[in-house]
Scaffold this active site. Structure first.
Site, short mmCIF file in Angstrom:
data_model
loop_
_atom_site.label_atom_id
_atom_site.label_comp_id
_atom_site.label_asym_id
_atom_site.label_seq_id
_atom_site.Cartn_x
_atom_site.Cartn_y
_atom_site.Cartn_z
N ASP A 31 -17.50 28.19 58.22
CA ASP A 31 -18.32 29.09 58.99
C ASP A 31 -18.11 30.57 58.64
O ASP A 31 -17.21 31.11 57.91
CB ASP A 31 -17.80 28.63 60.09
N1 URA Z 1 -13.84 23.34 60.39
C1 URA Z 1 -14.71 24.20 61.13
O1 URA Z 1 -14.90 24.18 62.19
N2 URA Z 1 -14.87 25.33 60.33
C2 URA Z 1 -14.81 25.74 59.29
O2 URA Z 1 -15.17 26.79 58.76
C3 URA Z 1 -14.14 24.74 58.58
C4 URA Z 1 -13.62 23.59 59.05
#
Ligand code: URA
Length: 224
Positions: A101
């Site tokens: 993310d």
């Molecule tokens: N899980 C998440 O919620 N975000 C990420 O960036 C990676 C795994």
């Protein structure tokens, strides 16, 4: 391989823009001017574009310490991408192996080897990924047990696969999962009534984020 493909892959010039250079006589192959884009050439041939040697990139594998605020994409109209952090002559050939993310930091692998990225990111391979989560509230032992056993995520069929969970001081937890559902870690903590305030990936399979790499820094990986 085709000459237009060779020029595009070696330089990052979009395939659609390559013909004008070839037809314009700016490409030499082993000393001969070739003006037909579909000409097949030996990939080890000496190819000059505007008089300069261009070569195919070969396989590239690298780890990046992703900072917060950049997107795990190679192109984005609105945001800075991780690719903009990679100063490498063949960076245009790279793709991201398993996205993070925008606000997640830590280990991100990039490569131009599609087989390698598939082996790491295809769900059927169950490659473990370890995250350090900073939480809104202390993780309880009951919460950790629920995450280990599997929780129900909104909109998903069945429970998440068993996870390894370690409760750490200062509202932190280390969690290892072998799936990669959308926002999975954040949704897993949400499913037990907690909230992830910050998320940092430490490991993907055998690859551990090099502690020498500051946020935004990267290094090539040697797969031998
Ligand atoms: N899980 C998440 O919620 N975000 C990420 O960036 C990676 C795994």
């Amino acid at each position: 391989m085709r000459l237009d493909q060779f020029v595009s892959q070696s330089t990052g010039i979009p395939r659609s823009e390559v013909p004008k250079f070839i037809r314009g006589g700016q490409v030499l192959v082993n000393g001969a001017r070739i003006t037909k884009t579909s000409t097949h050439i030996d990939p080890t041939a000496e190819v000059l574009l505007h008089g300069e040697r261009i070569v195919l990139p070969g396989n590239i594998y690298l780890m990046l310490h992703k900072p917060a605020g950049v997107v795990s994409a190679t192109e984005d109209a609105e945001h800075r991408t991780v690719l903009e952090l990679i100063e490498h002559p063949h960076r245009h050939t790279l793709h991201v192996v398993g996205r993070l993310d925008k606000d997640t930091t830590g280990l991100l692998l990039l490569t131009n080897d599609g087989d390698w990225s598939h082996r790491i990111s295809a769900p059927k391979h169950h490659v473990p990924k370890t995250y350090l989560a900073t939480l809104a509230w202390e993780l309880t032992e009951a919460g950790a047990q629920a995450l280990r056993a599997g929780v129900q995520l909104n909109g998903e069929k069945g429970l998440t696969k068993p996870a390894e969970v370690e409760i750490l001081p200062e509202q932190q937890a280390r969690i290892t999962i072998s799936e990669g559902k959308y926002h999975q870690v954040k949704r897993m903590f949400a499913a037990i009534g907690n909230r992830v305030e910050a998320l940092h990936r430490e490991r993907v399979g055998q690859w551990v984020l090099d502690p020498q790499l500051g946020a935004g820094e990267w290094k090539l990986l040697n797969l031998d």
